[in-house]
Design a protein around this motif. Sequence first.
Motif: not given
Length: 99
Positions: A30-48
Amino acid sequence: MPETSLDRVTLGERLRALRQQRGWTLAQLAGRSGLALSTISKVERGRMSLAYDKFMQLAHGLGVDVGDLFGAPEQGFDKGGVTVTRAGQAEHHETAEYV
């Protein structure tokens, strides 16, 4: 040629694998990409799903080509690879991602 399906779950698995290969936490990516931690988590879980610009942020944060998020490494092109042929003698190459 076999078709490959890229759904949200498969994409999330690829993202998680790339992150874990680097030994990074969600917070670090999240820090390196500028995206929210919750966004990355949702993408990794296939929810977004993400828009193109967000995929670019992820790729930049991971230090990979955006295509690496979509294709298995063995399907990609060699970085800096060049093929030279005489005019009219090029072979037609087609994959699930490129023609």
